[in-house]
Design an enzyme around this catalytic site. Structure first.
Site, PDB file in Angstrom:
ATOM      1  N   TYR A 289      50.761  12.039  26.520  1.00  0.00           N
ATOM      2  CA  TYR A 289      49.798  12.885  27.216  1.00  0.00           C
ATOM      3  C   TYR A 289      48.458  12.749  26.504  1.00  0.00           C
ATOM      4  CZ  TYR A 289      48.315  16.769  30.165  1.00  0.00           C
ATOM      5  OH  TYR A 289      47.686  17.544  31.109  1.00  0.00           O
ATOM      6  N   TYR A 339      43.959  11.660  35.959  1.00  0.00           N
ATOM      7  CA  TYR A 339      44.548  12.849  35.326  1.00  0.00           C
ATOM      8  C   TYR A 339      45.290  13.651  36.376  1.00  0.00           C
ATOM      9  CZ  TYR A 339      44.845  17.076  32.425  1.00  0.00           C
ATOM     10  OH  TYR A 339      45.289  18.158  31.701  1.00  0.00           O
TER      11      TYR A 339
END
Length: 386
Positions: A289, A339
């Site tokens: 992430y 994203y």
């Protein structure tokens, strides 16, 4: 597994429901399934598209299990974990996991106003520590991660150039990915170092891309997956973790912890590796992430790929590049592909295990996928079907 995604753009021009439907239909087609094959739906808790919205739009006859996971970026591997639990417990047979957002063009980015994470509704209670930060100017996630980066630099000598090496390595993966928003823009370390500072010490290219788009993943039992249209990708292990000091709130209260350069991902790693019967040396590729460069750098340490405090030199050494010790974020990640709160990392993990990635790691048979931190987090390990 079946996977689907929309284009990743700055302005989709359609609703988040339309994005969710498009990604879901592509995931169903990829799996060789029809809408009526789905009996479970799991969404991100920041998603505006509810399970009944999507079921109606897709024409699903009946949903026997639905759920949500979060907060926000910590959710994606946890959503897969919920799907596994629903299937293993017999509450569903085939579960569709999704995330859709107009994160760039939408006026209500990331669901923050809906959840009361900014603005006057946060002050005066609500059961979180957020109110102790917002009135004093700490109002954006980048400011929190900037403080993490500053502390990491003070304690371990990490440099902006080391963060830049992580950003440029991930950008190289985007350059070969036609889906990536930054696929047409090469970036050098000099470009990174010359980009403007947003929140000291984080620069423009230390930040992820606000994105309009959606991803969807179909999860089902192994025997059923092996009868599907595409080679199955197996889930070796899943986990979620709050860590020892979760605090009340989402991101800001992590700064109340005694140690905030170590994330709950350290505890998640211990549980995940134990459940998988694997360790860091068994992982061939990872999708970390990367809402900010410092997030991925800290997780390199937390998941055991280098010692605590060595994330900067490790990233700068080439260890995270193709051919390195642990290639990461092989589609361009959140920094350079798009994203979608981590679910695009799951999609890329599946591609790696199928041998279909534009940044393919040769002979990769295991892939680590992590959720956001320092909030409570989640993670999973995918493996190629032997």
């Amino acid at each position: 597994m079946g996977i689907g995604e929309t284009a990743y753009t700055r302005r989709s021009g359609v609703s988040e429901l339309a994005l969710a439907v498009e990604a879901s239909r592509r995931a169903l087609e990829d799996a060789g399934l029809n809408p009526d094959d789905i009996d479970g739906l799991i969404r991100n808790d920041f998603d505006t598209v509810t399970h009944n919205d999507l079921a109606h739009a897709l024409g699903i006859t009946d949903i026997t299990y639905w759920g949500l996971n979060g907060a926000g970026g910590s959710a994606a591997p946890g959503q897969i974990a919920q799907a596994v639990a629903a299937i293993e417990s017999g509450q569903a047979t085939t579960v569709l996991v999704y995330r859709a957002l107009n994160g760039r063009s939408g006026s209500d980015r990331y669901g923050q106003t809906r959840r009361g994470l900014d603005g006057p509704n946060t002050v005066g209670g609500n059961g979180t520590y957020d109110e102790y930060f917002l009135p004093y100017g700490l109002a954006a996630a980048g400011q929190v991660y900037a403080m993490v980066a500053q502390r990491h630099m003070i304690e371990y000598g990490t440099t902006s150039a080391q963060l830049g090496s992580l950003a440029t390595t991930i950008r190289k993966r985007a350059e070969t990915n036609p889906r990536a928003q930054m696929g047409h823009r090469a970036m050098t370390l000099e470009d990174h170092q010359n980009s403007r500072t947003i929140s000291q010490p984080l620069r423009l290219f230390d930040y992820c891309l606000e994105t309009d788009g959606a991803c969807a993943v179909v999860v089902t039992a192994t025997d059923r997956a092996r009868d599907g249209r595409r080679p199955p990708v197996l889930i070796r292990a899943v986990t979620m973790s709050t860590g020892a000091e979760p605090k009340g709130g989402v991101v800001f209260p992590s700064l109340f912890r005694d140690e905030y350069t170590t994330f709950p991902s350290k505890q998640a790693a211990q549980t995940l590796y134990s459940r998988a019967g694997l360790g860091p040396s068994d992982i061939d590729v990872a999708q970390f992430y990367d809402c900010f460069t410092i997030t991925a750098l800290v997780q390199l340490e937390d998941y055991g790929f280098c010692a605590k405090g060595e994330g900067g030199p490790f990233a700068a050494s080439g260890a995270i590049d193709l051919g390195g010790q642990i290639p990461i974020n092989t589609s361009g990640g959140h920094l350079s592909e798009g994203y979608i709160h981590g679910l695009n990392h799951v999609v890329e993990g599946v591609r790696q295990m199928r041998g279909e990635s534009t940044g393919q790691v040769p002979n990769a048979s295991t892939c680590l996928v992590t959720g956001g931190s320092p909030a409570p987090t989640s993670a999973l390990i995918l493996r190629r079907d032997q």
